[in-house]
Scaffold this active site. Structure first.
Site, mmCIF file in Angstrom:
data_model
loop_
_atom_site.group_PDB
_atom_site.id
_atom_site.type_symbol
_atom_site.label_atom_id
_atom_site.label_comp_id
_atom_site.label_asym_id
_atom_site.label_seq_id
_atom_site.Cartn_x
_atom_site.Cartn_y
_atom_site.Cartn_z
ATOM 1 N N GLY A 125 -24.404 -27.677 -4.172
ATOM 2 C CA GLY A 125 -24.622 -26.378 -3.553
ATOM 3 C C GLY A 125 -23.325 -25.633 -3.372
ATOM 4 N N SER A 126 -23.443 -24.316 -3.190
ATOM 5 C CA SER A 126 -22.264 -23.477 -2.989
ATOM 6 C C SER A 126 -22.543 -22.452 -1.907
ATOM 7 C CB SER A 126 -21.890 -22.742 -4.272
ATOM 8 O OG SER A 126 -21.450 -23.638 -5.247
ATOM 9 N N SER A 128 -20.069 -19.283 0.592
ATOM 10 C CA SER A 128 -18.836 -18.506 0.579
ATOM 11 C C SER A 128 -17.645 -19.319 1.061
ATOM 12 C CB SER A 128 -19.002 -17.262 1.450
ATOM 13 O OG SER A 128 -19.291 -17.620 2.783
ATOM 14 N N TYR A 129 -17.883 -20.473 1.687
ATOM 15 C CA TYR A 129 -16.775 -21.273 2.199
ATOM 16 C C TYR A 129 -16.465 -22.490 1.341
ATOM 17 C CZ TYR A 129 -17.795 -18.502 6.327
ATOM 18 O OH TYR A 129 -18.037 -17.465 7.194
ATOM 19 N N ASP A 249 -33.600 -18.788 11.729
ATOM 20 C CA ASP A 249 -33.455 -18.323 10.343
ATOM 21 C C ASP A 249 -34.440 -19.045 9.428
ATOM 22 O OD1 ASP A 249 -32.402 -16.702 8.371
ATOM 23 O OD2 ASP A 249 -30.682 -17.990 7.951
#
Length: 410
Positions: A125-126, A128-129, A249
């Site tokens: 997984g990816s 922004s950090y 969320d």
């Protein structure tokens, strides 16, 4: 129309909800802080750190006015509540999360990176950090998903006037250390070496897919699959709410399916804990298209009802493969959530139609509760009402031994 929805979904960070909406960079989010203030749901791994300027919303309701009387009467923060629960042994787990205070980073005989007993296999997984990677334990041979952070980096990231990203991460860890349920991603171990800048969360590896993966723009998942998934979502969320925790969320992107077809709720990065049933919140850090009308209109709202609205949007997405309220801009989307009537196909199963309408009532006071959903005729189907999960802390309070009965109440 589909192209317009796709492009704006990207701008609003509505990730991977249907397979045809892909996980995307949060670069646009960082330039538009009002869209979504929560931390990335994929965290740092190894040396992949992005030195970026992160903005926060100056209207954040966690800001205090400096009035001493307000400070004395302010509600306890989630961190205080969670720490109090720890001190009083109020943890709903038979076995506590393993805590390790030493990090040993090395390579195995094949040159694979290792963190303590865990051997890195590949990235899964990816965000922004950085990355989330799949690891295999050299002790039990099982696979685990490891999220990792650089503490110094998180301490520099401001997510609210008085909070850094570290605050949110520690709250997420505290919440996950409290909970254990078959429909919630399980935290296995926390590795936090005071001598190291690195901090790791070892999570169960869900070898499956996203809840809406495989559906397409012209159709959803089908009623039977959506019913099965919804039952799991409601079971896990009822458990959270029973323990006075609001997820904040709920959306397809945060719902993983095991290879056996079980839904597990993940990502507690914006979740909040409460002392009692008073679940009043002031800011809504969730994803815009899943945001309840009262979160947009008022200064305060009730977190459990907002979670339930998000369940309704998720069910709509699973069935129809699109969002119920989506505009050309963020403000247009919010206007539609607040003002537009819900439109459902005329040929939809009437019982399903009634359920979606009940979940997506604009007024939270008349919106269906999760208890209502558990006993809804469409949800019951051939399986009966969703049973109440007999969790560990309830079993203890009832004096029930492990072998006395199953973990569900009829």
């Amino acid at each position: 129309m589909f192209n317009k929805a796709l492009s704006f979904a990207k701008a609003m960070e509505c990730c991977n909800c249907f397979g045809f909406i892909r996980r995307l960079s949060r670069q646009s989010q960082r330039s538009k802080p009002a869209i979504n203030n929560n931390l990335s749901q994929e965290l740092l791994l190894d040396d992949d750190i992005e030195d970026e300027e992160h903005l926060y919303n100056n209207d954040d309701a966690n800001t205090t006015s400096g009035d001493d009387s307000e400070e004395k009467t302010r509600p306890k923060k989630s961190e205080e509540i969670l720490n109090m629960r720890v001190e009083n042994g109020m943890i709903c787990r038979q076995f506590p999360v393993k805590e390790t205070h030493k990090v040993v980073r090395r390579e195995d005989e094949n040159g694979n990176k290792m963190i303590n007993e865990y051997i890195r296999e590949y990235k899964i997984g990816s965000g922004s950090y950085g990355k989330v990677a799949l690891y295999r334990s050299s002790v039990d041979g099982k696979h685990y998903a490891i999220k990792a952070f650089h503490k110094s980096h998180l301490l520099k990231l401001r997510v609210a006037p008085s909070e850094t990203a570290m605050t949110d991460v520690l709250r997420e860890v505290l919440i996950m250390k409290m909970l254990e349920h078959p429909n919630i991603v399980n935290l296995i171990e926390v590795i936090d070496d005071p001598e190291s800048d690195r901090f790791y969360m070892v999570l169960e590896y869900v070898e499956g897919k996203w809840v809406c993966e495989g559906s397409g723009p012209t159709c959803g998942l089908g009623e039977e699959t959506a019913r099965r998934y919804l039952r799991d979502i409601v079971s896990g969320l009822r458990y959270l709410h029973a323990h006075n925790i609001v997820h904040g969320d709920i959306k397809p992107d945060n719902l993983l399916i095991t290879r056996h077809g079980t839904v597990k709720i993940g990502d507690f990065s914006v979740s909040q804990a409460f002392e009692d049933d008073n679940d009043e919140l002031r800011r809504s850090p969730g994803t815009p298209v899943f945001t309840a009308p009262e979160c947009i209109l008022g200064l305060t709202y009730h977190g459990k009802a907002a979670d339930t609205w998000a369940v309704g949007v998720t069910l709509y997405c699973m069935i129809l493969g699109e969002y119920p309220f989506l505009g050309d801009t963020l403000q247009d989307t919010y206007d539609k959530i607040v003002n537009n009537p819900l439109v459902l196909p005329n040929d939809m199963n009437p019982r399903l139609k009634n359920l979606i309408e009940g979940l997506l009532f604009k007024d939270p006071r008349v919106r269906l509760t999760l208890g209502d959903v558990a006993e809804d005729s469409w949800v019951i189907g051939d399986d009966g009402p969703i049973p109440e999960y007999l969790c560990w802390c309830k079993r203890k309070s009832l004096g029930i031994e492990d072998n006395d009965e199953s973990n569900v109440l009829a």
